[in-house]
Design an enzyme around this catalytic site. Structure first.
Site, PDB file in Angstrom:
ATOM      1  CE  LYS A  56      -4.511  -1.337   0.541  1.00  0.00           C
ATOM      2  NZ  LYS A  56      -4.463  -2.770   0.803  1.00  0.00           N
ATOM      3  CB  SER A 308      -0.229  -8.368  -0.845  1.00  0.00           C
ATOM      4  OG  SER A 308      -1.143  -9.152  -0.100  1.00  0.00           O
TER       5      SER A 308
HETATM    6  C1  PLP Z   1      -5.163  -3.811   0.521  1.00  0.00           C
HETATM    7  C2  PLP Z   1      -4.545  -5.151   0.492  1.00  0.00           C
HETATM    8  C3  PLP Z   1      -4.846  -6.086  -0.515  1.00  0.00           C
HETATM    9  C4  PLP Z   1      -5.876  -5.827  -1.603  1.00  0.00           C
HETATM   10  O1  PLP Z   1      -5.552  -4.717  -2.397  1.00  0.00           O
HETATM   11  P1  PLP Z   1      -6.669  -4.017  -3.325  1.00  0.00           P
HETATM   12  O2  PLP Z   1      -5.948  -2.985  -4.069  1.00  0.00           O
HETATM   13  O3  PLP Z   1      -7.714  -3.445  -2.383  1.00  0.00           O
HETATM   14  O4  PLP Z   1      -7.269  -5.082  -4.168  1.00  0.00           O
HETATM   15  C5  PLP Z   1      -4.171  -7.295  -0.512  1.00  0.00           C
HETATM   16  N1  PLP Z   1      -3.284  -7.602   0.450  1.00  0.00           N
HETATM   17  C6  PLP Z   1      -2.976  -6.746   1.438  1.00  0.00           C
HETATM   18  C7  PLP Z   1      -1.980  -7.155   2.471  1.00  0.00           C
HETATM   19  C8  PLP Z   1      -3.594  -5.482   1.508  1.00  0.00           C
HETATM   20  O5  PLP Z   1      -3.283  -4.632   2.493  1.00  0.00           O
END
Ligand code: PLP
Length: 333
Positions: A56, A308
């Protein structure tokens, strides 16, 4: 490229350059265990090692750096208590600007402290996420603060797309990318970046069975609301916005498929990440591994799974590693 794409490859190249000194180029490593299981080379994009613990930071930093000095002077605002809130707090401070994060009284104290520690002002109002969002709207209206949305924003999507460029730089032979999917900012940005380079690269969204708003919206052909349920993949919760401007159309046009994962499968993904790959991953970050372990991904050629984020309550993580397959009621606070 479909004409609906509001974010171009060029936007992503520019974003990538703009944020280069503020975010990490995270490692890509081969997983022998998952490669053997999949019958294809599998690489893990270790984005949970990004500053603030999730991707993010890319989108938030691009948004903050894209604004004028006057806008920066007014300060930024968002309602996220999770990874976007952390990222915006960090990105604003790195630019010497103020961030205000609005949250409800129900948000656990440790999350409030974490956001304060990153230098943001915290406004605690009401008893729900909707109340927190109303406070954001009030601060925009009455104090002129500048909103940075978590996903449905062209600058944020372009920032997330920088991750796609890194995947191509480190694995140009990639055939399939597994992207955790919630509001779709990450999937949209990564898909624009990779498909501009090679339209044959498949981008598959990974999300939880419980309350997956983008999947329900894609099935319905229009943004719809879903009932939110608790999940190990808490960072994938929340709606896509009934007034969605960008990510619904981009995911519809660019995401090749969406795979749904059960709580047990997500837990197995977190457990594998820890015991075999030696990485601490939150549920949302483990969905790609979960899908590979469950045999839900078919690929002709190398696979990249994006890990992520890592911002998991360590007590929950400990229980998952010890075999829990569902959240206990007391985890929901
Ligand atoms: C926000 C987030 C997502 C999903 O991202 P989007 O852009 O909302 O689809 C996936 N994994 C993590 C760890 C996140 O913080």
């Amino acid at each position: 490229m479909p004409s609906t794409s509001a974010v171009s490859f060029r936007d992503i190249m520019i974003a990538s350059q703009r944020i280069a000194s503020r975010v990490r180029h995270t490692p890509l490593t081969r997983s022998d265990a998952l490669s053997e299981q999949a019958g294809q080379p599998v690489h893990l994009k270790l984005e949970h090692r990004q500053t603030t613990g999730s991707f993010k930071l890319r989108g938030a930093t691009n948004a903050v750096l894209s604004l004028t000095a006057k806008e920066k002077g007014r300060g930024f605002v968002a309602a996220s208590t999770g990874n976007h809130g952390r990222a915006l707090a960090y990105a604003a401070r790195a630019e010497g600007a103020a961030a205000t994060i609005c949250m409800s009284r129900l948000v656990p104290k440790n999350k409030v402290e974490e956001i304060r520690r990153l230098g943001a002002r915290v406004h605690i109002v009401g008893n729900s996420q909707d109340d927190a969002q109303r406070e954001v709207d009030r601060l925009i209206r009455e104090e002129g603060l500048v909103a940075v949305p978590p996903f449905d924003d062209a600058r944020v999507i372009a920032g997330q797309g920088s991750l796609g460029l890194e995947i191509f730089a480190d694995c140009p032979e990639v055939a399939t990318v597994l992207v955790p999917l919630s509001g779709g900012g990450l999937a949209s940005g990564v898909a624009v970046a990779l498909k501009a380079i090679n339209p044959a690269i498949r981008v598959i969204g990974m999300t939880m069975e419980r309350g997956a708003a983008m999947k329900a919206s894609l099935d319905a052909g229009t943004p719809v609301a879903v009932i939110e349920e608790e999940s190990f993949a808490d960072s994938l919760g929340g709606g896509i916005g009934l007034e969605n401007c960008f990510t619904f159309a981009m995911c519809r046009d660019l995401v090749d498929d969406v795979v749904l994962l059960s709580e047990g499968e997500i837990a197995a993904g977190m457990r594998h990440a820890y015991s075999v790959e030696r990485e601490v991953i939150e549920g949302a970050g483990a969905v790609g591994i979960a899908a590979l372990l469950a045999g839900k991904v078919a690929s002709c050629g190398p696979v990249v799974a994006i890990l992520s984020g890592r911002n998991v309550d360590m007590e929950v993580h400990r229980r998952v590693v010890n075999g829990a397959t569902a959240l206990a009621g007391k985890d929901l606070a």
